[in-house]
Design a protein around this motif. Structure first.
Motif: not given
Length: 177
Positions: A42-46, A87-90, A106-112
């Protein structure tokens, strides 16, 4: 010819506080960015976007609110959210309140990913930023930075300012095009 008065120079304490803040911010951000890349790609902003969404009750926020929260341009935010979505994170969807608005969830993948990066993120913050401070120093710093942040937030961020409208094109004779 009138000349505007120059603002008074900063005194040594003001200048020292400013330069210390800049250096601390740069050193901390560099290490945090490296940790986020290594642990979650992840980048800082992401990370800021995912953490902001993860901190809301339903994991959802409007794009404009996100841009204001992370102090990022609308176009830059759209690009970063696009990368996170790819990337499936949001996930993006039309806003229920405004046909023109877009919400991000946010998706579950994002929470992971957040769960994976947070332990190292906290370690970096403790080691670099909090370890040399006594509890009273942390409380004082939090109070002072909150005052400064609130003052700065009282001025609308760039993303909240109205967009500049295009001037009506006119022909050389002065009429509309």
């Amino acid at each position: 010819m009138t000349e505007e008065a120059s603002p008074p120079p900063l005194d040594p304490a003001e200048l020292g506080a400013y330069f210390a803040l800049i250096e601390v911010s740069s050193l901390l951000r560099h290490t945090v960015e490296q940790q986020l890349r290594d642990a979650g790609d992840l980048s800082y902003v992401q990370f800021q976007l995912l953490a902001t969404l993860g901190d809301t009750a339903d994991g959802t926020q409007r794009m404009t609110e996100l841009a204001d929260g992370v102090v990022y341009s609308r176009s830059g935010l759209t690009y970063q959210v696009g990368l996170l979505e790819k990337a499936g994170l949001v996930a993006r969807s039309p806003s229920a309140e405004d046909d023109r608005g877009v919400t991000v969830t946010i998706t579950e993948a994002g929470r992971d990913v957040l769960a994976r990066v947070f332990p190292g993120h906290i370690d970096v913050l403790r080691q670099l930023f909090l370890e040399p401070l006594a509890r009273e120093d942390i409380d004082s710093l939090a109070r002072v930075l909150t005052v400064v942040r609130d003052h700065m937030r009282s001025i609308p961020p760039r993303s909240a300012k109205p967009r500049r409208k295009s001037a009506v094109r006119q022909s050389p004779t002065g009429g509309g095009a």
